[in-house]
Write a protein that holds these residues in place. Structure first.
Motif, PDB file in Angstrom:
ATOM      1  N   THR B 241      -6.458  -6.184  -2.062  1.00  0.00           N
ATOM      2  CA  THR B 241      -5.901  -6.524  -0.955  1.00  0.00           C
ATOM      3  C   THR B 241      -5.045  -5.872   0.072  1.00  0.00           C
ATOM      4  O   THR B 241      -5.245  -5.041   0.619  1.00  0.00           O
ATOM      5  CB  THR B 241      -4.081  -6.754  -1.441  1.00  0.00           C
ATOM      6  N   PHE B 256      -6.176  -2.055  -0.212  1.00  0.00           N
ATOM      7  CA  PHE B 256      -6.384  -1.680  -1.393  1.00  0.00           C
ATOM      8  C   PHE B 256      -6.907  -2.249  -2.407  1.00  0.00           C
ATOM      9  O   PHE B 256      -7.597  -3.728  -2.467  1.00  0.00           O
ATOM     10  CB  PHE B 256      -4.585  -1.577  -1.237  1.00  0.00           C
ATOM     11  N   ARG B 258      -6.579  -2.124  -5.195  1.00  0.00           N
ATOM     12  CA  ARG B 258      -5.114  -2.363  -6.387  1.00  0.00           C
ATOM     13  C   ARG B 258      -4.855  -3.851  -6.455  1.00  0.00           C
ATOM     14  O   ARG B 258      -4.494  -4.980  -5.608  1.00  0.00           O
ATOM     15  CB  ARG B 258      -3.469  -1.957  -6.247  1.00  0.00           C
ATOM     16  N   GLY B 281      -6.827   1.705  -6.890  1.00  0.00           N
ATOM     17  CA  GLY B 281      -7.447   2.885  -6.826  1.00  0.00           C
ATOM     18  C   GLY B 281      -7.010   3.293  -5.168  1.00  0.00           C
ATOM     19  O   GLY B 281      -5.334   3.497  -5.275  1.00  0.00           O
ATOM     20  N   GLU B 282      -7.591   3.797  -4.639  1.00  0.00           N
ATOM     21  CA  GLU B 282      -7.794   4.055  -3.013  1.00  0.00           C
ATOM     22  C   GLU B 282      -7.574   3.328  -1.841  1.00  0.00           C
ATOM     23  O   GLU B 282      -7.573   1.597  -2.499  1.00  0.00           O
ATOM     24  CB  GLU B 282      -8.787   4.953  -2.479  1.00  0.00           C
ATOM     25  N   MET B 283      -7.055   3.584  -0.586  1.00  0.00           N
ATOM     26  CA  MET B 283      -6.664   2.985  -0.140  1.00  0.00           C
ATOM     27  C   MET B 283      -6.936   2.776   1.228  1.00  0.00           C
ATOM     28  O   MET B 283      -7.445   4.035   1.401  1.00  0.00           O
ATOM     29  CB  MET B 283      -4.674   3.120   0.751  1.00  0.00           C
ATOM     30  N   VAL B 284      -8.024   2.193   2.043  1.00  0.00           N
ATOM     31  CA  VAL B 284      -8.150   2.579   3.727  1.00  0.00           C
ATOM     32  C   VAL B 284      -7.923   1.490   4.809  1.00  0.00           C
ATOM     33  O   VAL B 284      -7.626   0.566   4.497  1.00  0.00           O
ATOM     34  CB  VAL B 284      -9.791   1.631   3.074  1.00  0.00           C
TER      35      VAL B 284
END
Lengths: 341, 341, 341, 341
Positions: B241, B256, B258, B281-284
């Protein structure tokens, strides 16, 4: 005053918060915690506690020492448990929503009235310093005429199995709306649009629109599928507009002297345009206490019981929220058209 | 390639930006700027410019040197001016919205087709590095199946006299929606709710809901009466997302890992609940160039003309946006019910 | 008044901004732009300009039509170019820093004085609405007694070959400090600590500490190696404390009624503690115009020349900044000990 | 493993947090809480607790049932209380700073060693998921060679009577620095600059600069007089740079692929400039658990005692922090010059 002797029924998501706050309140005396799952009830009181634990609501209702009960179980059980508590002569505080239907809610409210017992809706947000201040700002006319109420309450939330995102999250915003708006800007209808893009069986993303009296409007976005958490409400008025960001502890309220002033004379377009003016003044962020809302909730409950008065958020307010949720459901089935209240 | 010889008609709010970008583009040669108000046209080119200025569109249409015209006048004049330009054999770029009605828009598109001339809709946002990247992320399946599109475009805006907030601001979001979503998630209807709490004569606060194919949903909040400026769009997918905050130049896109994964088996409720899982999880935040979108717009216009191909945002895209605005108007008159597209 | 006929020397990083603002100013008439690289000078005026371009400073100095010169070349050339301009009877505005040494700076200031010509230091930040307001807030006592000034100016910056990060970035903060603080809180010394972790040959990360009169302190963090851009200054006072975030266009200034009030009586420790009190009042963000500082700079330059008065940021202010930079260099060589001013 | 039977001495600011976390830990069994003020000790355990309360440390030291003691009293009392506890054969966890002087700290460390008892410094921040992750990122070389460490820890803090802002706040940053940096980037000196603009009798605003091995640098800003709360640390490396914002629960760590790469050949200036290159890649915000650090602290304490091993933050780490604070004090008296460690 003599501390209120209370019990908490339901030690799931919200119950432990009630337990912690009843224990911290000098106006209350927590006697027992009840949950079908005894281990869960024990966890709620902790390993070093003197508070009684039980799995049988009857133990609570039958205990003459207990004066009041706080119910934090699923909405579908409220009618039965609140009913039994009232029948047993206990004052009752119920988790939001008040019940799982308007009919059930009305039954609870009526029973409390008949028994002359206190019935309180635990609309926790209404007891935050932010919402209390917002209510004052509206009531004193600081904001002027209300123009719109726009609330966004989204995050990666627990997808509920039995209720949709409207019933899970919107009660917060609807109870706040009900709490801060005087009757002259009360909602006159509800429209709802939703989506279930993950196949949960009901809406996981939802939008509520509530036309208010005098041409104002309220809108609420509730969402279980957002990667970011947002808890922001804008309340616009003809004099001031405030932004409430509940996730910014150092600046929850921002009050802007910014807006559009439009004076529409009877006559020509030309003149009219001249009369549009824009205010772009300062912003003020008032200092607010960092009090925990739920502590004020238990205090209000105890005080209302002892004073034999209706609590600030009584059964009627819970009922009004139920009616808006009910109308939202009917709008969903009618393609999102506004359903009158 | 030989620079495209262009003229700009309309030196009001947007025209000066076109003038500046045509002047900065090596693919274009700005010949003249036209506005009914000569002083305004002069201000657009500045005191030290060699660019011609005129108050008569005919001078532009009649000048054989001029190959193409960019029209940045009010929507109500697009049909007449674009029409005259096309009649005179000029390629045309038109400010959004393409026209003030679907019928007018269709007439412009048809005329351009008949004359074999390039017609471009200046959907500037589609040329931002952010939207270009978003389109890729959707097209490549990085986001997975689209779940919802939620856009908020609010600030203390200029209250327009002739058009409501939907026609003023929503074309941005609708053109972006049209640009990034492949047909499998195309809008199937439009619902609109609005309010005019200041008595402007039309909506100043507006909410659009667009059911998309496959159970997805799009929602757009446009508002002239917000004290704060927000330009945030969430595009949720089954895999990733993204949040696009256009006011955060150092981190416009946040992607995200997520979300909620829900596998609903045919059978029991019990099983089903087990199958809900949450990704957190992580955000990029990808690095994006800081290119000015309008520079890419004029480049695309010149390139499309020279290559005799349709521009990325052609007349058809402008027409699709008009049809969504038209449906929104009809929904407003029907209490906010979804109007099919 | 008769527009000031100016030329700009240096079309590198800053020059083009001067060119744009002189062109936009009705108080000025831009006659020519000079750069050793003709193409660069041309790019600065653009392809459609009537402004003259030259590679020879002499053309500028020798042109009797030109009354004033703005110099935006490397600091090492300021002494020579400003000197020649003054010798030729031109008024001069010089980019910061005024020169590459105190001695050179003094020579320029003295020459301007002898010739009775206007010498202005282009301390652009001092002309931002934010700094102008800050200066007022200090001067009117709104902040009370100054307690500290803490500035952070970091980002991923261009690593300069010939000057360290102190000479590149600190002049901004030092010129602001010099501009807003009345003499009663003037700096009395400078300490500097720096690091060159990438082997650039001089400090890329730097910290300046300036003890101020009356026990106050100023601190400046300048840094070329930060992945994020920060431009935040806190100015604390006994009555109010303000935070200036130059990267937040919608709220650059935040004025807090928060602080510590400490009254230390002659006598016992015990009593003393009682006398500590904390203010935790509201925050006010004043509305500020969105004017471009450099436009005010060119206006101030033209106005000062015509009025035969010293500009708000004259040669002396440039000289004071040079002296602080010089002291910083000496502190670096003395292990960071405070060097008196 | 058999739960560790512990007592907490000191129920002031930090003690109640220890009490809460020992109660929540299955590895520990909280036996009693001791404070000179009995009411304060009672408040720490609450009205419904079975935990013993006492005002006499001797009760704790003399109780054979109690295996370990956590000391959360003022630093000046640590030497005496930790000493007595160790003499009584109890394992000890001490609040930061370990003691009020290097000599006292060394005495405590030596005594624990002699008795073969566990001594732990409660450097709580080292047990946050953020700092644990940062330590990994440094250790695994993800950040590359460390360039600088810049920490800002400011807010409107309680002005301490007996200790300055360095002793009050800097231990947090110094313990983190000590925890995450391997020996190759260990601090080689300390410089301190401070101010007491309110007349508190010691520094209320402080700046520490610590040259690190290999030309890197650390800087710490601690401040009791800031209206806003900031807890941000930048740790820059040759490969990646991270920003830790401890007040942003949804994105505490941001890891940037941004920086300057500079390759300096032996020869000419000219060549050198060519070899400067800039990376401006993506930013990644890793997902971190939301664990409470103090829970990990009590777990580490219990585990270390049972395993007869040194805890992650042992007495030596507390001693290293004391030595840096001591050097800071000497630098303050020497005009801020770097004092070698």
């Amino acid at each position: 005053m003599d501390p209120l002797r209370v019990a908490v029924i339901g030690a799931g998501y919200w119950g432990p918060n009630l337990v912690r706050n009843f224990q911290a309140s000098t106006e209350c005396d927590l006697r027992s915690v009840c949950d079908l799952d005894e281990a869960r009830a024990r966890r709620a009181v902790g390993r070093y506690s003197t508070v009684k634990v039980t799995t049988a609501p009857e133990d609570v209702f039958g205990d003459p020492e207990i004066e009041a009960v706080a119910i934090a179980t699923p909405a579908a059980t409220h009618r039965r448990l609140a009913g039994a508590a009232l029948e047993a002569g206990k004052h009752v505080m119920v988790e939001k929503p008040l019940a799982s239907s308007v009919a059930e809610g009305e039954a609870i409210v009526q029973l409390a009235a008949e028994r002359g017992l206190t019935l309180m809706s635990d609309h926790t947000y209404c007891y935050t310093p932010s919402v209390q201040r917002i209510r004052d700002l509206v009531a004193t006319g600081t904001l002027g005429d209300i123009q719109y109420f726009d609330s966004v309450r989204i995050n990666l939330g627990l997808v509920q199995r039995d209720i949709d995102v409207f019933w899970d999250l919107a009660p917060h915003d609807l109870s706040i709306l009900d709490f801060i708006l005087p009757d002259q800007w009360a909602p006159v209808g509800v429209a709802a649009h939703g989506a279930d893009p993950i196949g949960a069986g009901h809406a996981c993303v939802g939008y509520l629109t509530l036309p208010l009296k005098r041409g104002a409007i309220a809108h609420i976005h509730v969402n279980w599928l957002s990667p970011t958490k947002i808890r922001t409400t804008i309340i616009a008025g003809s004099r001031r507009t405030l932004v409430w960001d509940d996730l910014n502890p150092t600046q929850r309220l921002s009050i802007f002297d910014r807006g559009v002033d439009l004076h529409v004379p009877a006559d020509t377009e030309a003149k009219r345009e001249i009369l549009v003016s824009y205010r772009s003044g300062e912003m003020v962020a008032p200092a607010l206490p960092e009090a925990e809302a739920l502590q004020s909730v238990v205090t209000e409950f105890a005080t209302a019981v002892r004073a034999r008065r209706a609590p600030l958020t009584d059964g009627q307010s819970g009922l009004r929220v139920l009616k808006m949720l009910d109308a939202a459901g009917r709008s969903l089935e009618d393609g999102g058209r506004v359903v009158p209240l």
